[in-house]
Design a protein around this motif. Structure first.
Motif, mmCIF file in Angstrom:
data_model
loop_
_atom_site.group_PDB
_atom_site.id
_atom_site.type_symbol
_atom_site.label_atom_id
_atom_site.label_comp_id
_atom_site.label_asym_id
_atom_site.label_seq_id
_atom_site.Cartn_x
_atom_site.Cartn_y
_atom_site.Cartn_z
ATOM 1 N N LEU A 53 17.217 6.606 71.511
ATOM 2 C CA LEU A 53 17.842 6.823 72.807
ATOM 3 C C LEU A 53 19.362 6.891 72.707
ATOM 4 O O LEU A 53 20.020 7.486 73.558
ATOM 5 N N PHE A 100 19.588 6.668 82.393
ATOM 6 C CA PHE A 100 19.835 5.489 81.564
ATOM 7 C C PHE A 100 20.617 4.408 82.311
ATOM 8 O O PHE A 100 20.511 3.233 82.006
ATOM 9 N N GLU A 140 11.496 -0.313 79.421
ATOM 10 C CA GLU A 140 11.029 -0.944 78.181
ATOM 11 C C GLU A 140 11.652 -0.285 76.958
ATOM 12 O O GLU A 140 12.047 -0.962 76.014
ATOM 13 N N LEU A 141 11.714 1.047 76.984
ATOM 14 C CA LEU A 141 12.318 1.752 75.847
ATOM 15 C C LEU A 141 13.765 1.323 75.665
ATOM 16 O O LEU A 141 14.229 1.059 74.559
ATOM 17 N N ILE A 142 14.502 1.249 76.774
ATOM 18 C CA ILE A 142 15.923 0.907 76.677
ATOM 19 C C ILE A 142 16.107 -0.518 76.157
ATOM 20 O O ILE A 142 16.959 -0.774 75.307
ATOM 21 N N GLU A 143 15.246 -1.418 76.646
ATOM 22 C CA GLU A 143 15.390 -2.811 76.211
ATOM 23 C C GLU A 143 15.067 -3.018 74.737
ATOM 24 O O GLU A 143 15.522 -3.979 74.123
ATOM 25 N N ALA A 144 14.271 -2.110 74.183
ATOM 26 C CA ALA A 144 13.838 -2.311 72.792
ATOM 27 C C ALA A 144 14.795 -1.689 71.775
ATOM 28 O O ALA A 144 14.569 -1.788 70.571
ATOM 29 N N ILE A 145 15.862 -1.051 72.233
ATOM 30 C CA ILE A 145 16.785 -0.405 71.286
ATOM 31 C C ILE A 145 17.425 -1.460 70.393
ATOM 32 O O ILE A 145 18.035 -2.401 70.885
ATOM 33 N N PRO A 146 17.296 -1.302 69.079
ATOM 34 C CA PRO A 146 17.981 -2.255 68.199
ATOM 35 C C PRO A 146 19.442 -1.830 68.020
ATOM 36 O O PRO A 146 19.725 -0.864 67.340
ATOM 37 N N VAL A 163 10.879 3.123 70.071
ATOM 38 C CA VAL A 163 11.537 1.823 69.910
ATOM 39 C C VAL A 163 10.685 0.644 70.343
ATOM 40 O O VAL A 163 10.802 -0.438 69.773
ATOM 41 N N THR A 164 9.808 0.846 71.342
ATOM 42 C CA THR A 164 8.994 -0.301 71.759
ATOM 43 C C THR A 164 7.960 -0.642 70.685
ATOM 44 O O THR A 164 7.769 -1.804 70.349
ATOM 45 N N LYS A 191 9.744 -2.114 67.739
ATOM 46 C CA LYS A 191 10.070 -3.519 67.940
ATOM 47 C C LYS A 191 8.848 -4.398 67.647
ATOM 48 O O LYS A 191 8.944 -5.397 66.943
ATOM 49 N N LYS A 217 18.380 -6.348 62.649
ATOM 50 C CA LYS A 217 17.320 -7.127 63.272
ATOM 51 C C LYS A 217 16.377 -7.772 62.270
ATOM 52 O O LYS A 217 15.803 -8.811 62.538
ATOM 53 N N TYR A 225 24.354 3.192 71.392
ATOM 54 C CA TYR A 225 23.827 3.392 72.741
ATOM 55 C C TYR A 225 24.840 2.993 73.793
ATOM 56 O O TYR A 225 24.973 3.635 74.826
#
Ligand code: ATP
Ligand code: ATP
Ligand code: MG
Ligand code: MG
Lengths: 267, 289
Positions: free
Chosen positions: A214, A242, A252-258, B184-185, B188, B217, B258
């Motif tokens: 993303l 976004f 959920e996708l945004i929260e999972a960005i490392p 990404v989900t 993770k 991570k 991001y």
């Protein structure tokens, strides 16, 4: 001439589920695209995101008519290509190109890089192949000498750039890039992203960009389409989506960005 | 404590002429996750292949040692070496489509390893495979076991390879960019899962990736490779706080962020590449003398 590269209405596509095929009779079908509708204006860069298996690659393959939809319509530059037979598609194929997710399996192992890039050029009747191949290699940052190498002699990232070179050599109107930078190192990725931005700006290329990253989508794409289980759950201006995502799966996708930051709370 | 995997002074060349790995030193302890980063062509996958004994024919180990659980792989008979590697190490390969046989269903491709390497009964192997597919969040494991690779999405294929790497409970896993095709989900979940399984079994993990976000991570230590030469061997905290080599800093500068979508994105600058190349030349000169 239409200013829409693509007009897609109620696009549906199903596959026979061979794993549930009875011994006699046809296999049941699984619907993978469940009635998608959207437009892509010329010169636009559209991101397609969504979880694994949501149908992104299938949508891409349908748009390029590598698959035939079971329902709905796809207009490319104003022309209905939904059910065109291959013979009618052939002259159009130069105009829409796909760069694949899996660089190794899309390159013929027995051909040199130069031959791989020249192949489609010859097929579509281009002349001056040597120079065009050289320019394409240069565009993607591969040294001229790579032209004589075979795919297995390249690293994964180098192969990916060969795939990009092959597509842009044809000077297409539309490129669908399926997960093309995820296998690249960050430096080549920055190069390719800058390159795509330049191609879009200078050649008026229209681009659909499927990616899990993303950060890349947010940077590159003006608009974004979020797929979930074969349906569009959210679409709009990238910045707006976004900033305030509406669908749960987008959030959920945004929260999972490392993020590249060891102090980010992520677990 | 000595490391589970130790690589010392590993030199690999293309047909004896072109250096591919330049005196690589690298160690991974049980329970450690070591990241391996570096640009495309740096030799990351070749390190993995050298460990697993699957280097392409054209590449040759010139000198150096690879110790797996204290055993010097180069000094073993090929048959014993293969058996040792098969029992103790596994690879999650970089290319999820070519790594699976397109003409065979998924199920046997996972259970083969259990049956052939660990001598499991087929039925037990089958239920273990279903369990593993479930663990890597494959929603319909029964269907997937009967499917052919082309009927699955890229992310599904990658998860299958992760599942089959863990199947034989190896003590070392070389993961060659294992999450590039995952959203990404799922990434993770998978990284968490890899970390859990790894911590539970004390697996040593060598994690090849381009993604510095992922590195931050999952890894504790990091090796930065350029042109087959180790530029930096560091901890994650140090790498992100104060990278020890200009090339490492350049990698961070080339990473899209991001939180900063319009900041400039700079490929590794030519000056940094020139300096790193000079380091390679100096290494080659010193080695010839
Ligand atoms: N040839 C096929 N036969 C049967 N099912 C298929 C076929 N190709 C794809 N599918 C199914 O269609 C669904 C969508 O697949 P698709 O490859 O489009 O997903 P995706 O969004 O690109 O996922 P990923 O992010 O993992 O690449 C998946 O459930 C997949 O199993
Ligand atoms: N079979 C082969 N024959 C000759 N050269 C090879 C072969 N396989 C790899 N190489 C070369 O070895 C070098 C290291 O390749 P390797 O695949 O390890 O790179 P990598 O760091 O894994 O890159 P990527 O991030 O792109 O996967 C590259 O220069 C590549 O061209
Ligand atoms: Mg896909
Ligand atoms: Mg590699």
């Amino acid at each position: 001439m239409s200013d829409m590269i693509y007009r897609i209405r109620d696009l549906r596509l199903d596959f026979p589920d061979m794993t549930r095929k009875p011994l006699f009779g046809p296999a049941p079908r699984i619907e993978v695209l469940k009635g998608l509708g959207f437009d892509i204006p010329r010169g636009d860069v559209v991101g397609i995101v969504g979880s694994s298996g949501s149908g992104k690659s299938t949508l891409g393959r349908a748009m390029l008519r590598l698959l035939e939809p079971s329902h709905g319509s796809i207009l490319f530059e104003g022309r209905d290509i939904t059910h065109l037979p291959e013979s009618a598609l052939r002259p159009l194929r130069r105009k829409f190109q796909m760069i694949f997710q899996d660089p190794m399996s899309s390159l013929n192992p027995r051909l040199t890089v130069g031959t791989i890039i020249a192949g489609p050029l010859r097929l579509h009747g281009f002349d001056d192949l040597g120079r065009r191949v050289g320019r394409a290699l240069d565009h993607v940052g591969l040294p001229e000498a790579m032209r004589h190498r075979y795919p297995h002699e390249l690293s994964g990232g180098q192969r990916q750039r060969v795939g990009i070179a092959r597509a842009i050599a044809l000077e297409p109107d539309f490129i669908l890039a399926d997960e093309i930078v995820s296998g690249l190192d960050v430096s080549s990725q920055a190069q390719v992203l800058n390159l795509l931005e330049t191609l879009v700006r200078e050649l008026g290329l229209t681009l659909a960009f499927i990616s899990h990253d993303l950060s890349v989508i947010r940077r590159l794409c003006k608009r974004v389409i979020v797929l979930h289980r074969g349906e569009i759950v959210e679409t709009g201006d990238t910045a707006a989506v976004f900033r305030a995502p509406k669908a749960a799966c987008t959030r959920e996708l945004i929260e999972a960005i490392p993020l590249p930051d060891p102090n980010q709370t992520w677990a | 404590m000595s490391a589970f995997l130790t690589i010392e002074g590993l030199n690999v060349s293309l047909s004896g002429v072109l250096p591919i790995l330049r005196s690589v030193d690298l160690a991974v302890h049980a329970g450690e996750v070591r990241g391996l980063v570096g640009e495309s062509g740096a030799g990351k996958s070749m390190i993995g292949k050298a460990i697993l004994g699957t280097l392409p024919r054209a590449l040759r180990i010139e000198s150096g040692r690879i110790l797996l659980d204290g055993e010097d792989l180069q000094r073993m008979r090929p048959r014993d070496r293969r058996r040792l590697i098969g029992a103790k190490a596994a690879l999650i390969p970089q290319d999820p489509l070519t790594a699976l046989n397109p003409a065979r269903r998924i199920g046997p491709q996972i259970t083969d390893r259990l049956v052939d390497i660990l001598g499991w009964r087929r039925r037990a192997a089958l239920s273990r495979a279903l369990e593993l597919l479930d663990e890597v969040r494959i929603t319909d494991p029964e269907r997937v076991m009967r499917a052919y690779p082309h009927e699955l999405s890229g992310g599904m294929r990658q998860r299958i390879l992760i599942a089959s790497a863990f199947a034989a409970e190896p003590r070392l896993i070389v993961a060659d960019e294992p999450t590039t095709a995952l959203d990404v989900t799922v990434q993770k979940q998978i990284l968490r899962l890899i970390r859990d399984m790894q911590a539970r079994h004390g697996t040593a993990l060598l994690f090849v990736t381009h993604d510095l976000g992922v590195v931050s991570k999952i890894c504790q230590t990091l090796t930065v490779l350029y042109g087959g030469l180790v530029l930096e061997d560091t901890t994650i905290e140090e790498f992100f706080a104060a990278p020890g080599h200009p090339y490492s800093a350049a990698l961070l500068g080339a990473t899209p962020k991001y939180t900063d979508p319009h900041g400039s994105l700079t490929p590794v600058p030519q000056s940094v590449i020139d300096a790193a190349n000079a380091q390679l030349d100096a290494f080659d000169r010193a080695r010839r003398q």
